[in-house]
Scaffold this motif. Structure first.
Motif, mmCIF file in Angstrom:
data_model
loop_
_atom_site.group_PDB
_atom_site.id
_atom_site.type_symbol
_atom_site.label_atom_id
_atom_site.label_comp_id
_atom_site.label_asym_id
_atom_site.label_seq_id
_atom_site.Cartn_x
_atom_site.Cartn_y
_atom_site.Cartn_z
ATOM 1 N N LEU A 61 16.642 44.922 -76.265
ATOM 2 C CA LEU A 61 16.211 46.104 -75.533
ATOM 3 C C LEU A 61 17.309 46.632 -74.616
ATOM 4 C CD1 LEU A 61 12.729 44.681 -74.437
ATOM 5 C CD2 LEU A 61 13.200 46.098 -76.455
ATOM 6 N N ALA A 62 17.157 47.862 -74.178
ATOM 7 C CA ALA A 62 18.033 48.465 -73.176
ATOM 8 C C ALA A 62 17.183 49.336 -72.265
ATOM 9 C CB ALA A 62 19.134 49.296 -73.831
ATOM 10 N N LEU A 63 17.493 49.306 -70.970
ATOM 11 C CA LEU A 63 16.745 50.100 -69.991
ATOM 12 C C LEU A 63 16.976 51.584 -70.232
ATOM 13 C CD1 LEU A 63 14.970 49.380 -67.478
ATOM 14 C CD2 LEU A 63 17.002 49.841 -66.091
ATOM 15 N N ARG A 64 15.923 52.391 -70.085
ATOM 16 C CA ARG A 64 16.021 53.831 -70.243
ATOM 17 C C ARG A 64 15.413 54.525 -69.023
ATOM 18 N NH1 ARG A 64 19.296 52.694 -73.369
ATOM 19 N NH2 ARG A 64 19.408 53.163 -75.610
ATOM 20 N N PRO A 65 16.116 55.498 -68.459
ATOM 21 C CA PRO A 65 15.577 56.217 -67.302
ATOM 22 C C PRO A 65 14.413 57.112 -67.702
ATOM 23 C CG PRO A 65 17.606 57.246 -68.042
ATOM 24 C CD PRO A 65 17.436 56.002 -68.866
ATOM 25 N N GLY A 66 13.616 57.479 -66.720
ATOM 26 C CA GLY A 66 12.488 58.376 -66.956
ATOM 27 C C GLY A 66 11.955 58.909 -65.648
ATOM 28 N N ASP A 67 11.009 59.816 -65.717
ATOM 29 C CA ASP A 67 10.415 60.400 -64.518
ATOM 30 C C ASP A 67 9.418 59.432 -63.908
ATOM 31 O OD1 ASP A 67 11.861 62.706 -64.959
ATOM 32 O OD2 ASP A 67 10.271 63.607 -66.186
ATOM 33 N N GLY A 68 9.601 59.120 -62.631
ATOM 34 C CA GLY A 68 8.650 58.268 -61.920
ATOM 35 C C GLY A 68 8.806 56.804 -62.289
ATOM 36 N N ALA A 69 8.146 55.963 -61.522
ATOM 37 C CA ALA A 69 8.181 54.525 -61.767
ATOM 38 C C ALA A 69 7.201 54.186 -62.889
ATOM 39 C CB ALA A 69 7.818 53.766 -60.498
ATOM 40 N N PRO A 70 7.633 53.446 -63.887
ATOM 41 C CA PRO A 70 6.714 53.099 -64.983
ATOM 42 C C PRO A 70 5.619 52.145 -64.520
ATOM 43 C CG PRO A 70 8.814 51.970 -65.244
ATOM 44 C CD PRO A 70 8.985 52.913 -64.110
ATOM 45 N N GLU A 71 4.461 52.257 -65.133
ATOM 46 C CA GLU A 71 3.334 51.380 -64.843
ATOM 47 C C GLU A 71 2.735 50.875 -66.143
ATOM 48 O OE1 GLU A 71 0.587 53.643 -62.554
ATOM 49 O OE2 GLU A 71 1.844 53.720 -60.755
ATOM 50 N N GLY A 72 2.041 49.703 -66.057
ATOM 51 C CA GLY A 72 1.425 49.100 -67.227
ATOM 52 C C GLY A 72 0.228 49.884 -67.714
ATOM 53 N N PRO A 73 -0.354 49.431 -68.793
ATOM 54 C CA PRO A 73 -0.066 48.208 -69.552
ATOM 55 C C PRO A 73 1.110 48.395 -70.508
ATOM 56 C CG PRO A 73 -1.849 49.386 -70.604
ATOM 57 C CD PRO A 73 -1.511 50.175 -69.364
ATOM 58 N N PRO A 74 1.569 47.304 -71.154
ATOM 59 C CA PRO A 74 2.623 47.456 -72.156
ATOM 60 C C PRO A 74 2.159 48.406 -73.255
ATOM 61 C CG PRO A 74 2.235 45.131 -71.659
ATOM 62 C CD PRO A 74 1.126 45.895 -71.021
ATOM 63 N N ARG A 75 3.032 49.303 -73.668
ATOM 64 C CA ARG A 75 2.631 50.272 -74.688
ATOM 65 C C ARG A 75 3.859 50.943 -75.303
ATOM 66 N NH1 ARG A 75 2.004 52.165 -69.661
ATOM 67 N NH2 ARG A 75 2.622 54.300 -69.129
ATOM 68 N N LEU A 76 3.655 51.448 -76.496
ATOM 69 C CA LEU A 76 4.675 52.236 -77.175
ATOM 70 C C LEU A 76 4.553 53.677 -76.709
ATOM 71 C CD1 LEU A 76 6.807 52.673 -79.475
ATOM 72 C CD2 LEU A 76 4.855 53.062 -81.004
ATOM 73 N N LEU A 77 5.660 54.245 -76.219
ATOM 74 C CA LEU A 77 5.657 55.634 -75.770
ATOM 75 C C LEU A 77 6.056 56.596 -76.880
ATOM 76 C CD1 LEU A 77 7.393 55.323 -72.274
ATOM 77 C CD2 LEU A 77 4.942 55.507 -72.747
ATOM 78 N N GLU A 78 7.020 56.181 -77.680
ATOM 79 C CA GLU A 78 7.567 57.112 -78.673
ATOM 80 C C GLU A 78 8.294 56.327 -79.752
ATOM 81 O OE1 GLU A 78 11.186 60.360 -78.704
ATOM 82 O OE2 GLU A 78 9.884 60.276 -76.930
ATOM 83 N N ARG A 79 8.087 56.741 -80.999
ATOM 84 C CA ARG A 79 8.797 56.130 -82.101
ATOM 85 C C ARG A 79 10.227 56.678 -82.177
ATOM 86 N NH1 ARG A 79 7.127 51.405 -83.765
ATOM 87 N NH2 ARG A 79 4.940 51.338 -84.368
ATOM 88 N N GLY A 80 11.158 55.807 -82.524
ATOM 89 C CA GLY A 80 12.525 56.236 -82.759
ATOM 90 C C GLY A 80 12.672 56.886 -84.123
ATOM 91 N N PRO A 81 13.828 57.479 -84.411
ATOM 92 C CA PRO A 81 14.040 58.121 -85.717
ATOM 93 C C PRO A 81 14.091 57.092 -86.834
ATOM 94 C CG PRO A 81 16.084 58.057 -84.460
ATOM 95 C CD PRO A 81 15.003 57.581 -83.534
ATOM 96 N N ASP A 82 13.573 57.478 -87.994
ATOM 97 C CA ASP A 82 13.656 56.587 -89.153
ATOM 98 C C ASP A 82 14.993 56.802 -89.854
ATOM 99 O OD1 ASP A 82 13.211 59.061 -90.259
ATOM 100 O OD2 ASP A 82 11.446 58.484 -91.416
ATOM 101 N N ALA A 83 15.200 56.102 -90.966
ATOM 102 C CA ALA A 83 16.496 56.133 -91.643
ATOM 103 C C ALA A 83 16.926 57.540 -92.063
ATOM 104 C CB ALA A 83 16.479 55.194 -92.843
ATOM 105 N N PRO A 84 16.041 58.375 -92.658
ATOM 106 C CA PRO A 84 16.501 59.725 -93.016
ATOM 107 C C PRO A 84 17.010 60.525 -91.820
ATOM 108 C CG PRO A 84 14.440 59.229 -94.123
ATOM 109 C CD PRO A 84 14.670 58.121 -93.148
#
Length: 369
Positions: free
Chosen positions: A100-123
């Motif tokens: 993993l690598a830390l990524r900045p964002g708006d505001g302090a993140p809060e739980g629960p653990p969750r997927l925010l956004e999928r990354g690009p696929d191979a195409p």
């Protein structure tokens, strides 16, 4: 030189992507949307435990997965229990969770653990790396998604299969430990938990080759080895044993290896070991081919390949009742895999599953009746 071509072929449970440069396969991916690799995915995760000896921390992620955040990628100065916004930079592999690598964002993140956004696929990753490449797909949904991301002028849709027989064979070859070489000889690729060993075999004509012929064979084999390393996403420590050359003569081939490795920014030539083996190191990012497909192919991979081939055959017999004959292990793997059998049903109609305990690996097939 023609612009690169990206081919995207969808089949039940899988998406296969190929990059062709002047008709030659230069990148290959098998992705299974039911359980994505996750490169580039953005998560909210909780720092579960510091790992000072490893210079990082373990993070609890959605679905019970555990990822590793190095100090150099943002873990330094963070405390246990802290919620962090992170991206996956290396897929889970070798029994270890994602990097993993830390990524900045708006505001302090809060739980629960969750997927925010999928990354690009191979195409999409290949399209970004090759901005002049045209994409062609045989799946209408994929065409619509890619056109929305890249623009309609870059994406073509065809009802004919995106992969021809030669490309299907090339993908099949990536699941084999042996790679034939032009002019005779072969590469044999042996992944282990500690390293990847690649052997260059001169073939049946080994005893009739002189020193110049062995040098030419090894030079060509090293170029193909570098290509196979890239296509199979091999990484970590890699050793190559050359054919028919004394240890003292092997050092002369290091420039050829350096030239073969140069197009791959993740591949680094270390040098020659005391035993005369070429030593390489490659950065880990994607799951290696032998973990995705299995070496030999796993029951799931054999089942998905049977569905892929069966879908092509079904197009020639629309409306015919279809049966998949395979071992119980293959059928169980397909039942457990999200969406594969349902996708086949939507595309070709009902599929009867016929267990055959004596069905040899690789002989699974969809047939009429």
């Amino acid at each position: 030189m023609a612009a690169p071509l990206i081919l995207v072929s969808a089949s039940p449970g899988e998406q296969r992507t190929a990059l062709l440069a002047d008709g030659r396969l230069e990148a290959a991916f098998i992705e299974r949307p039911g359980r994505p690799e996750g490169i580039g995915d953005l998560h909210i995760a909780r720092l579960a435990a510091r790992a000072p000896a490893m210079a990082g921390a373990f993070l609890a992620m959605a679905g019970g997965e555990t990822g590793f955040l190095p100090d150099s990628a943002g873990a330094k100065g963070r405390g246990e229990g802290e919620w962090l916004r992170v991206a996956v930079t290396r897929a889970a592999q070798g029994g270890k969770g994602p990097r993993l690598a830390l990524r900045p964002g708006d505001g302090a993140p809060e739980g629960p653990p969750r997927l925010l956004e999928r990354g690009p696929d191979a195409p999409l990753r290949l399209a970004a790396a090759h901005p002049t490449a045209l994409l062609c797909t045989d799946d209408a949904a994929s065409a619509a998604r890619l056109r929305a991301a890249l623009g309609p002028e870059r994406v073509a849709f065809s009802t004919a299969p995106a992969f021809d027989d030669a490309l299907e064979t090339a993908f099949d070859l990536l699941a084999s430990p042996e790679v034939p070489l032009e002019g005779g000889g072969r590469l044999t690729i042996h992944p282990t938990p500690a390293l990847v060993a690649i052997d260059i075999d001169a073939g049946s004509a080994a005893g009739r080759r002189d020193a110049a012929a062995h040098r030419a064979l090894n030079t060509a084999a090293l170029a193909e080895a570098a290509r196979q390393i890239r296509l199979r996403h091999l990484a970590g420590a890699i050793l190559i044993d050359m054919a028919g050359l004394a240890v003292a003569r092997r050092k002369a081939l290091l420039p050829a290896m350096a030239e073969a490795a140069a197009p791959d920014p993740d591949l680094r030539l270390i040098g020659l070991t005391g035993l005369g083996l070429i030593e390489l190191q490659r950065r880990r990012t994607h799951r290696p081919w032998h973990e995705v497909v299995g070496l030999p192919p796993s029951p799931l991979s054999r089942g998905l390949l049977a569905l892929r081939r069966g879908l092509r055959d079904a197009a020639a017999r629309p409306g015919a009742p279809l049966t998949l004959t395979a071992s119980p292990a293959v059928l169980a793997a397909l039942r457990d895999w999200p969406g594969a059998l349902e996708e086949f049903h939507r595309a070709a109609g009902p599929l009867h599953l016929r267990p055959d305990p004596l069905c040899p690996p690789g002989q699974e097939h969809v047939h009429a009746g």
